[in-house]
Design a protein around this motif. Structure first.
Motif, short mmCIF file in Angstrom:
data_model
loop_
_atom_site.label_atom_id
_atom_site.label_comp_id
_atom_site.label_asym_id
_atom_site.label_seq_id
_atom_site.Cartn_x
_atom_site.Cartn_y
_atom_site.Cartn_z
N TYR A 124 0.60 -2.10 -2.96
CA TYR A 124 -0.65 -1.95 -2.23
C TYR A 124 -0.64 -0.63 -1.47
O TYR A 124 0.39 -0.24 -0.90
CB TYR A 124 -0.86 -3.11 -1.26
CG TYR A 124 -1.09 -4.44 -1.93
CD1 TYR A 124 -2.35 -4.79 -2.42
CD2 TYR A 124 -0.04 -5.34 -2.11
CE1 TYR A 124 -2.55 -6.01 -3.05
CE2 TYR A 124 -0.24 -6.56 -2.74
CZ TYR A 124 -1.50 -6.88 -3.20
OH TYR A 124 -1.69 -8.09 -3.83
N LEU A 125 -1.78 0.04 -1.47
CA LEU A 125 -1.93 1.30 -0.77
C LEU A 125 -2.29 1.02 0.68
O LEU A 125 -3.23 0.24 0.96
CB LEU A 125 -3.00 2.16 -1.43
CG LEU A 125 -3.26 3.53 -0.81
CD1 LEU A 125 -2.02 4.42 -0.95
CD2 LEU A 125 -4.48 4.20 -1.44
N TYR A 126 -1.57 1.64 1.60
CA TYR A 126 -1.78 1.42 3.03
C TYR A 126 -2.24 2.73 3.67
O TYR A 126 -1.70 3.80 3.39
CB TYR A 126 -0.49 0.94 3.70
CG TYR A 126 -0.12 -0.47 3.33
CD1 TYR A 126 -0.61 -1.55 4.07
CD2 TYR A 126 0.68 -0.74 2.23
CE1 TYR A 126 -0.29 -2.85 3.72
CE2 TYR A 126 1.00 -2.04 1.87
CZ TYR A 126 0.51 -3.08 2.63
OH TYR A 126 0.82 -4.37 2.28
N TYR A 129 2.20 4.20 -0.62
CA TYR A 129 2.71 2.94 -1.14
C TYR A 129 4.16 2.79 -0.71
O TYR A 129 4.92 3.76 -0.76
CB TYR A 129 2.66 2.92 -2.67
CG TYR A 129 1.28 2.76 -3.27
CD1 TYR A 129 0.77 1.49 -3.55
CD2 TYR A 129 0.49 3.86 -3.57
CE1 TYR A 129 -0.49 1.33 -4.11
CE2 TYR A 129 -0.77 3.71 -4.14
CZ TYR A 129 -1.25 2.45 -4.40
OH TYR A 129 -2.49 2.28 -4.96
N GLN A 154 5.52 1.55 -5.79
CA GLN A 154 4.52 1.42 -6.83
C GLN A 154 5.02 0.48 -7.92
O GLN A 154 6.17 0.58 -8.36
CB GLN A 154 4.20 2.79 -7.43
CG GLN A 154 3.58 3.77 -6.46
CD GLN A 154 3.03 4.99 -7.15
OE1 GLN A 154 2.32 4.89 -8.15
NE2 GLN A 154 3.36 6.17 -6.62
N ARG A 164 -4.22 -2.28 4.61
CA ARG A 164 -4.51 -1.98 3.21
C ARG A 164 -5.76 -1.12 3.11
O ARG A 164 -6.76 -1.37 3.77
CB ARG A 164 -4.69 -3.25 2.40
CG ARG A 164 -3.41 -4.07 2.26
CD ARG A 164 -3.63 -5.27 1.36
NE ARG A 164 -2.43 -6.09 1.27
CZ ARG A 164 -2.35 -7.22 0.59
NH1 ARG A 164 -3.41 -7.65 -0.11
NH2 ARG A 164 -1.23 -7.92 0.57
N GLY A 183 -0.52 1.29 -7.73
CA GLY A 183 0.01 2.63 -7.53
C GLY A 183 -1.06 3.65 -7.87
O GLY A 183 -2.23 3.30 -8.14
#
Length: 886
Positions: free
Chosen positions: A515-517, A538, A541, A484, A574
């Motif tokens: 969650y943004l990875y 993502y 989103q 993350r 997102g």
């Protein structure tokens, strides 16, 4: 009563069936309800082919029509609960009944038809009938037949198209001589339904020919399949074999089987198939087996994985020469019951996947290096892994054992200025795996590896697809690292090791939507990183987890500025696209404004002063939007400048007022002190002699005679004759009367004896200026009044512009200013009013102040003290007035 009417109606209906000429009931009579026997419905045929017509007849008694006031054309038809308009054909039978006929088509496999007679706004059921529709059987075909050693023949068939009607299938198996030339025994029969599609007929001898005949029958017709002639041994189906399996190697296992009930004389009379699969897998692997004469049926299956469990099954196919002319052929037996076997262990086939995490060097020039590895897959471990061996090698030095552990990581503290190489192996009870190599360059020698372009896209809601172009060198392996974006990747990131012959990979471990990875791919060659690429994405989103909180920053009468904070990355869900600011005033429509996702504040204009504005915010991304809470803000009534100016004015005015009051207090201190805190003399410390003036004149003429005589004894030289008037004095007295505390009463006294034939001189104030024709005045302050005595020789005060009050006949004791010497006495008074010129009139007190000297008890006690008597010419020695303290 209702029951009697019903009985009489039924009785009349029985004796007169025609009822055609019966009189209709009157409007006042009650109409009975039609009975169920009033009509009847019949349908023909009840079973028909789909689409063919059906004839329905509804027969009813004419009296029913009279009761309901209906006609035959009013009958209502319903098909499957739906009202239908059907063509009608009316006919009257010989017995007087009415028959209504209609025709309909059988459009469904099943239907229900009913007829109704309208009565009192409702429908009375006359009759109901059901029908069935379908097709006769056709295209019937026997697929195949099998015989079992138990002495029976089972045939399977294709029933053909759906008939929609109950259909019976009859199977006849007849034993015949030769190739089905004539009947040898009676036929055996078996009946089945359409759903069965098979039937079994017992037989006594399988070494014979059999005639097979199949017939299908339903209410609309019948059909027969083509006859078949089969030999009992040509259609044999063996029973499932009995199987056993063992393993004495890591890459092979042994399978043995036999036919139950001695169904085969020789093992070569049948063919065999073996199938096996990994118990963790789904696909089967099949192996054909040819039995060897005089040898038990068995087979060694090799090429399997070590330390793996397998499921094994076997089936058999009978081989017969009779099948050359028979219409059938042998069938494979059913698969045997599963048997399980596990192969033996072997040395691991490859080394574990190895990776590192490097910390920042400390002040001693050392850095912490965490070596971590993945457990081997069962196909790679080939058994149970007992230990992991990590060897460390410095530049140009032999490798030494750094860690021997069962865990999946090892932490070392090594110099940051040196290059380090690590080798990892996994050991089982059989052997050791090949070594995995990983190189870490020196801290100062670390260079940014060449970029590796990588593309990422969602593979599903919980996975990401990575694609990249192969680097310009032969990559031995790839390492993927992801986590993350909001977290510390050094501690919570995941990683995976893949061989170097791929150009795409799907990451599904620890991936969640919203969650943004951050993702990084490393290309390794000979254990060193040769290229790397990074990106973020993502998997899906979703709407933000929450909306930001609004805060008012500045408020004006017609404007409000609000701001909000950026929500944390892990709560955005997102990429934030925009914010929507909505606000509403009482009595007005709501307004909404959309701002860019990078904006953090907004100014709302055009508001009404001193009004409550409800402001809300929503946040949006590609996955949706989330509404936040509503903030109520009251606008101001004035601007900051107006309020500050008003406050400044008030403060300046207050300061000026305070300064004025303070200055007045300083300048008028004696006056204020005398008014608010007057000095009250202490009688215990007074001395009458110090208060009495040397010269004092009082007119006690207005007092009672007795009291006057007593008073005159002490004042032989004072002309006690009364007061001629109360007047104001000169300009000097006007200044005295101006203030509240210094205002005076003025009284004129005239002499009463010949001794004072000439006017008296004026007693000067404070001191005597001249002995002749001079006025003397002195102000003496006492607590009750201020007394000023004026002595003048003439008939009027010198330089006086005030008119003297004229004596009236009613007051003979008073004297005016006509040539008589007089006295002017001025008393303190709070009621001085200006008159013409410079004179002041001291009027009577509001509370009934003194109109004459007699009203002043203090003045009665005044005595005149002087150095001598008045001279004949009216001169008076200088004297002073002293205050008298009571």
């Amino acid at each position: 009563m209702w029951l009697n009417l019903m009985l009489s109606w039924i009785f009349s209906l029985g004796i007169s069936r025609s009822g055609a000429n019966s009189r209709r009931p009157g409007p006042d009579s009650r109409v009975p309800t039609p009975q169920p026997s009033c009509g009847m419905l019949s349908l023909h045929p009840t079973v028909a082919c789909l689409g063919t017509p059906l004839t329905a007849s509804c027969t009813l008694d004419p009296s029913c029509l009279q009761i309901s006031h209906a006609r035959p054309g009013d009958i209502v038809w319903r098909l499957n609960g739906e009202t239908r308009q059907l063509p009608l054909n009316q006919s009257i039978a010989g017995n007087g009944t009415v028959t209504v006929v209609t025709v309909l088509r059988a459009e469904r496999p099943r239907g229900e038809l009913s007829c109704y007679l309208p009565h009192r706004r409702s429908l009375h059921l006359l009759g109901m009938a059901e029908y069935q529709a379908g097709v006769p059987p056709r295209d019937l075909q026997v697929e195949h037949c099998v015989s079992f050693w138990g002495g029976n023949i089972t045939c399977y068939w294709d029933p053909g198209p759906e008939t929609y009607l109950p259909t019976t299938y009859t199977l006849q198996v007849t034993e015949e001589a030769g190739r089905c030339l004539w009947t040898f025994r009676d036929a055996g029969t078996c009946v089945s339904s359409r759903e069965g599609r098979s039937c079994t007929v017992p037989v006594e001898n399988l070494f014979a020919s059999f005639q097979v005949r199949l017939t299908a029958v339903n209410p609309l017709g019948q059909a027969s399949a083509a006859d078949k002639c089969v030999h009992g041994m040509s259609i044999v189906k063996l029973s499932p074999p009995e199987v056993s399996a063992t393993a004495d190697r890591s890459d092979c296992f042994h399978v043995a089987w036999r036919q139950p009930n001695e169904e085969l004389l020789r093992v070569t009379d049948a063919r065999y198939e073996i199938r096996y699969r990994d118990v963790d897998g789904a696909s089967w692997t099949q192996v054909d087996v040819t039995a060897v004469e005089d040898t038990p049926a068995s087979k060694d299956v090799c090429g399997v994985s070590p330390f793996t469990s397998y499921s094994i099954q076997v089936r058999a196919l009978y081989q017969s020469n009779a099948s050359r002319w028979s219409a059938g052929s042998p069938s494979w037996s059913a698969w045997s019951h599963e048997r399980f076997v596990r192969t033996l262990s072997a040395a691991p086939s490859r080394g574990p996947a190895l990776w590192r995490r490097i910390a920042t060097p400390d002040s001693d020039g050392k850095r912490e290096i965490m070596l971590m590895w993945k457990p081997l897959q069962p196909k790679e471990a080939n058994g149970r892994i007992l230990t992991y061996s990590l060897r460390w090698q410095r530049s140009e030095q032999p490798a030494v054992l750094a860690c021997l552990t069962r865990s999946l990581q090892c932490t070392l503290e090594l110099p940051a200025s040196e290059e380090h190489t690590f080798f990892l192996t996994a050991s089982s009870s059989v052997g050791e795996s090949p070594a995995t190599k990983l190189s870490i360059p020196a801290g100062q020698a670390q260079a940014v590896p060449p970029p590796l372009p990588v593309l990422v896209s969602p593979a599903s809601d919980r996975s990401l697809l990575l694609q990249w172009d192969p680097p310009g060198f032969a990559a031995a392996a790839y390492v993927f690292e992801w986590g993350r974006a909001s977290e510390n990747r050094g501690q919570n990131s995941s990683w995976r090791y893949e061989p170097g012959n791929i150009s795409r990979a799907v990451l599904a471990e620890a991936i969640e939507p919203g969650y943004l990875y951050s993702l990084t791919i490393f290309a390794l060659s000979d254990g060193a990183v040769r290229a790397a690429g990074s990106t973020s994405a993502y998997s899906k989103q979703i709407a933000p987890f929450r909306a930001p909180t609004l805060h008012p920053t500045r408020v004006w009468p017609s404007q409000v500025e609000v701001q909000w904070e950026e929500i944390p990355l892990e709560e955005q869900g997102g990429f934030i696209r925009n914010y929507t600011i909505s606000y509403e005033e009482p009595g007005k429509d709501a307004q909404a404004v959309v701002v860019n996702g990078s904006v953090r504040r907004y100014l709302i204009v055009g508001l009404a002063p001193d009004s409550v504005v409800r402001v809300g915010i929503s946040i949006s991304n590609d996955g949706g939007s989330t509404q936040g809470s509503v903030l109520s803000i009251r606008t101001r009534s004035f601007d900051d400048g107006k309020v500050e100016l008003l406050l400044s004015s008030l403060c300046v005015g207050l300061v000026i007022l305070l300064l004025t009051a303070a200055l007045a207090c300083v300048l008028k201190h004696p006056l204020i002190q005398g008014c608010l805190w007057p000095q009250v003399p202490d009688p215990a410390k007074s001395h009458l002699a110090s208060w009495l003036p040397q010269k004092m004149w009082l007119d006690l003429g207005n007092f009672p005679a007795e009291q006057s005589k007593k008073q005159r004894v002490g004042y032989p030289d004072f002309p006690f004759r009364g007061v001629s008037g109360i007047i104001c004095g000169q300009q000097e007295e006007m200044m005295i009367c101006k203030s509240f505390l210094e205002s005076t009463w003025a009284a004129e006294a005239s002499s009463a004896g010949d001794k004072y034939g000439q006017p008296l001189q004026t007693i000067p104030w404070l001191d005597m200026t001249t002995p002749d024709h001079s006025q003397a005045r002195r102000q003496s302050k006492v607590e009750y009044s201020t007394v000023i005595v004026w002595a003048y020789p003439g008939g009027a005060p010198p330089n006086s512009t005030a008119p003297w009050p004229q004596a009236t006949p009613q007051s003979p004791e008073s004297s005016g200013p006509s040539g008589e010497p007089g006295w002017r006495i001025c008393f303190q008074s709070p009621s001085c009013e200006p008159l013409e010129g410079s004179c002041w009139r001291c009027g009577p007190q509001p509370d009934g102040g003194p109109a004459s000297l007699g009203a002043f008890p203090l003045l009665r006690t005044l005595v005149v003290e002087g150095s001598g008597d008045l001279q004949p010419n009216g001169d008076h020695p200088a004297g002073t007035l002293s205050p008298v303290t009571p």
